[in-house]
Design a protein around this motif. Structure first.
Motif, PDB file in Angstrom:
ATOM      1  N   ASP A  62       0.667  -1.156   0.197  1.00 25.25           N
ATOM      2  CA  ASP A  62      -0.203  -0.151   0.109  1.00 25.25           C
ATOM      3  C   ASP A  62       0.845   1.415  -0.103  1.00 25.25           C
ATOM      4  OD1 ASP A  62      -1.885   2.187   0.325  1.00 25.25           O
ATOM      5  OD2 ASP A  62      -3.040   0.691   1.676  1.00 25.25           O
ATOM      6  N   LYS A  63       1.139   1.746  -1.379  1.00 24.27           N
ATOM      7  CA  LYS A  63       2.080   2.759  -1.229  1.00 24.27           C
ATOM      8  C   LYS A  63       1.604   4.363  -0.733  1.00 24.27           C
ATOM      9  CE  LYS A  63       5.202   5.093  -4.899  1.00 24.27           C
ATOM     10  NZ  LYS A  63       5.493   5.179  -6.099  1.00 24.27           N
ATOM     11  N   LEU A  64       0.209   4.457  -0.689  1.00 27.10           N
ATOM     12  CA  LEU A  64      -0.151   5.611  -0.371  1.00 27.10           C
ATOM     13  C   LEU A  64       0.123   5.778   1.387  1.00 27.10           C
ATOM     14  CD1 LEU A  64      -1.644   8.268  -0.497  1.00 27.10           C
ATOM     15  CD2 LEU A  64      -3.771   7.087  -0.217  1.00 27.10           C
ATOM     16  N   CYS A  65      -0.403   4.519   2.000  1.00 27.10           N
ATOM     17  CA  CYS A  65      -0.176   4.646   3.333  1.00 27.10           C
ATOM     18  C   CYS A  65       1.240   4.560   4.023  1.00 27.10           C
ATOM     19  CB  CYS A  65      -0.967   3.220   3.990  1.00 27.10           C
ATOM     20  SG  CYS A  65      -2.725   3.319   3.936  1.00 27.10           S
ATOM     21  N   HIS A  66       2.105   3.903   3.187  1.00 26.39           N
ATOM     22  CA  HIS A  66       3.460   3.836   3.409  1.00 26.39           C
ATOM     23  C   HIS A  66       3.839   5.371   3.392  1.00 26.39           C
ATOM     24  CE1 HIS A  66       4.111  -0.624   3.018  1.00 26.39           C
ATOM     25  NE2 HIS A  66       3.742  -0.349   3.845  1.00 26.39           N
ATOM     26  N   PHE A  67       3.584   5.978   2.153  1.00 31.29           N
ATOM     27  CA  PHE A  67       4.124   7.305   1.919  1.00 31.29           C
ATOM     28  C   PHE A  67       3.674   8.303   3.017  1.00 31.29           C
ATOM     29  CE2 PHE A  67       3.953  11.682   0.288  1.00 31.29           C
ATOM     30  CZ  PHE A  67       4.980  11.738  -0.074  1.00 31.29           C
ATOM     31  N   VAL A  68       2.269   8.256   3.324  1.00 30.88           N
ATOM     32  CA  VAL A  68       1.641   9.308   4.490  1.00 30.88           C
ATOM     33  C   VAL A  68       2.321   8.815   5.706  1.00 30.88           C
ATOM     34  CG1 VAL A  68      -0.335   9.665   5.611  1.00 30.88           C
ATOM     35  CG2 VAL A  68      -0.451   9.336   3.074  1.00 30.88           C
ATOM     36  N   ASN A  69       2.676   7.632   5.856  1.00 32.43           N
ATOM     37  CA  ASN A  69       3.267   7.254   7.331  1.00 32.43           C
ATOM     38  C   ASN A  69       4.582   7.849   7.453  1.00 32.43           C
ATOM     39  OD1 ASN A  69       2.802   5.966   9.882  1.00 32.43           O
ATOM     40  ND2 ASN A  69       4.575   4.478   9.115  1.00 32.43           N
ATOM     41  N   GLU A  70       5.291   8.055   6.230  1.00 34.10           N
ATOM     42  CA  GLU A  70       6.670   8.673   6.369  1.00 34.10           C
ATOM     43  C   GLU A  70       6.503  10.199   6.131  1.00 34.10           C
ATOM     44  OE1 GLU A  70      11.050   8.570   6.184  1.00 34.10           O
ATOM     45  OE2 GLU A  70       9.604   7.147   6.722  1.00 34.10           O
ATOM     46  N   TYR A  71       5.695  10.752   5.191  1.00 35.67           N
ATOM     47  CA  TYR A  71       5.466  12.403   5.060  1.00 35.67           C
ATOM     48  C   TYR A  71       3.889  12.325   5.295  1.00 35.67           C
ATOM     49  CZ  TYR A  71       9.766  11.440   2.294  1.00 35.67           C
ATOM     50  OH  TYR A  71      11.029  11.149   2.076  1.00 35.67           O
ATOM     51  N   TRP A  72       3.874  12.900   6.583  1.00 37.33           N
ATOM     52  CA  TRP A  72       2.322  12.833   7.154  1.00 37.33           C
ATOM     53  C   TRP A  72       1.901  14.434   6.922  1.00 37.33           C
ATOM     54  CZ3 TRP A  72       2.104  16.493  10.859  1.00 37.33           C
ATOM     55  CH2 TRP A  72       3.079  16.981  11.660  1.00 37.33           C
ATOM     56  N   HIS A  73       2.463  15.208   6.515  1.00 39.47           N
ATOM     57  CA  HIS A  73       1.853  16.561   6.091  1.00 39.47           C
ATOM     58  C   HIS A  73       2.773  17.177   5.011  1.00 39.47           C
ATOM     59  CE1 HIS A  73       0.432  20.708   6.863  1.00 39.47           C
ATOM     60  NE2 HIS A  73      -0.324  20.273   7.859  1.00 39.47           N
ATOM     61  N   PHE A  74       2.279  18.188   4.339  1.00 43.07           N
ATOM     62  CA  PHE A  74       2.934  18.767   3.344  1.00 43.07           C
ATOM     63  C   PHE A  74       3.958  19.436   3.782  1.00 43.07           C
ATOM     64  CE2 PHE A  74      -0.583  19.124  -0.247  1.00 43.07           C
ATOM     65  CZ  PHE A  74      -0.024  18.134  -0.801  1.00 43.07           C
ATOM     66  N   ASP A  75       3.902  20.222   5.055  1.00 43.30           N
ATOM     67  CA  ASP A  75       4.919  20.600   5.796  1.00 43.30           C
ATOM     68  C   ASP A  75       6.385  19.966   6.059  1.00 43.30           C
ATOM     69  OD1 ASP A  75       3.576  23.077   5.498  1.00 43.30           O
ATOM     70  OD2 ASP A  75       3.031  23.085   7.824  1.00 43.30           O
ATOM     71  N   SER A  76       5.972  18.628   6.080  1.00 46.04           N
ATOM     72  CA  SER A  76       7.377  17.621   6.155  1.00 46.04           C
ATOM     73  C   SER A  76       7.960  17.375   4.973  1.00 46.04           C
ATOM     74  CB  SER A  76       6.777  16.390   6.876  1.00 46.04           C
ATOM     75  OG  SER A  76       5.827  15.592   5.835  1.00 46.04           O
ATOM     76  N   ILE A  77       7.378  17.878   3.822  1.00 40.54           N
ATOM     77  CA  ILE A  77       7.786  17.900   2.322  1.00 40.54           C
ATOM     78  C   ILE A  77       8.731  19.122   2.218  1.00 40.54           C
ATOM     79  CG2 ILE A  77       7.656  17.534  -0.028  1.00 40.54           C
ATOM     80  CD1 ILE A  77       5.309  15.499   0.756  1.00 40.54           C
ATOM     81  N   THR A  78       8.042  20.548   2.378  1.00 40.70           N
ATOM     82  CA  THR A  78       8.328  21.606   1.908  1.00 40.70           C
ATOM     83  C   THR A  78       9.281  22.302   2.950  1.00 40.70           C
ATOM     84  OG1 THR A  78       6.519  22.672   2.929  1.00 40.70           O
ATOM     85  CG2 THR A  78       6.297  22.078   0.638  1.00 40.70           C
ATOM     86  N   CYS A  79       9.768  21.257   4.017  1.00 39.01           N
ATOM     87  CA  CYS A  79      10.663  22.163   5.122  1.00 39.01           C
ATOM     88  C   CYS A  79      11.925  21.576   4.387  1.00 39.01           C
ATOM     89  CB  CYS A  79      10.522  21.441   6.433  1.00 39.01           C
ATOM     90  SG  CYS A  79      10.831  19.460   6.302  1.00 39.01           S
ATOM     91  N   MET A  80      12.402  20.862   3.448  1.00 41.89           N
ATOM     92  CA  MET A  80      13.537  20.729   2.781  1.00 41.89           C
ATOM     93  C   MET A  80      13.498  21.169   1.413  1.00 41.89           C
ATOM     94  SD  MET A  80      12.905  16.423   2.369  1.00 41.89           S
ATOM     95  CE  MET A  80      12.188  16.000   3.977  1.00 41.89           C
ATOM     96  N   PRO A  81      14.675  21.479   1.038  1.00 45.54           N
ATOM     97  CA  PRO A  81      14.813  21.868  -0.550  1.00 45.54           C
ATOM     98  C   PRO A  81      14.498  20.783  -1.550  1.00 45.54           C
ATOM     99  CG  PRO A  81      16.908  22.327   0.508  1.00 45.54           C
ATOM    100  CD  PRO A  81      16.019  21.503   1.323  1.00 45.54           C
TER     101      PRO A  81
END
Length: 238
Positions: free
Chosen positions: A146-165
């Motif tokens: 389940d790629k979506l669940c695995h991804f969300v478990n790792e990156y749970w919010h857009f801020d956890s993505i945009t906080c890095m370049p």
């Protein structure tokens, strides 16, 4: 028709309103035909299960070619008509039948729970990562894929993505994908990063409960999916 008690009940009622003898013919589909089979048998309906190899031989000599759900249903129905007097009613042993009934009831219960769990997760994602499901739609029935669940478990919010370049996220995404057995894709990572930059979450990442709620929703969804797979595996054994 969905594998839900309401839809199956509606199907049974439709069959029982028929004025002539009715027989249900279904093709064996691994384990996913068992819930329907068990429910129909529980309500005293004649059901015969056809081996896919037998059906394949029959279809190969059929005049009408094509491969859609509707055409497949018509071909299976024609098989039933052509072999009407040779159809064998599915009759498991008493012990097996009782266990199948119990498993099927639990399957339907967990399926209802799964729908609610998916809705809960979707509602949370709409508030933390709007649009992410369109990029990471799950196409596997296996909980471990389940790629979506695995991804969300790792990156749970857009801020956890945009906080890095962007370059750092691309590297992180590709490493994560490889570690989970998925295909690394820089193109996909760029699309996710662009979505995160453009998205407007309505649930703050600074709220202490946000991360917990998202991760718990993922955990519940995966646990229910694992249970459903286990029930279907046992039904297949029986």
């Amino acid at each position: 028709m969905k594998h839900t008690e309401s839809d199956l009940k509606h199907l049974v009622n439709q069959i029982k309103t028929l004025t002539e003898e009715a027989r249900v013919v279904m093709e064996s589909t691994g384990a996913y035909h068992f819930p329907v089979l068990t429910y129909l048998k529980e309500h005293g309906i004649f059901v015969t299960v056809i081996n896919p190899l037998v059906m394949n031989k029959y279809v190969n000599v059929a005049i009408r070619k094509g491969k859609t759900d509707k055409l497949d249903a018509i071909k299976i129905a024609n098989f039933g008509l052509d072999h009407w007097f040779h159809l064998v009613d599915y009759t498991p042993t008493a012990d097996v039948y009782d266990e199948l009934k119990t498993l099927n009831r639990q399957y339907l219960n967990y399926l209802s729970m799964r729908i609610q769990a998916k809705l809960t997760l979707t509602n949370l994602l709409d508030r933390t990562m709007p649009g992410i499901k369109t990029l990471l739609w799950n196409r596997s029935d296996a909980p471990k894929r389940d790629k979506l669940c695995h991804f969300v478990n790792e990156y749970w919010h857009f801020d956890s993505i945009t906080c890095m370049p962007e370059d750092q996220f691309i590297d992180n995404y590709n490493e994560w994908a490889k570690s989970k057995g998925y295909r690394a894709s820089t193109k996909k990572a760029k699309k996710i990063y662009a979505l995160a930059l453009d998205g407007i979450p309505t649930l703050s990442s600074n709220t202490p409960s946000t991360k917990m709620l998202v991760k718990e929703a993922v955990k519940v969804s995966q646990m229910i999916d694992t249970t459903l797979v286990s029930i279907l595996a046992r039904m297949r054994e029986l």
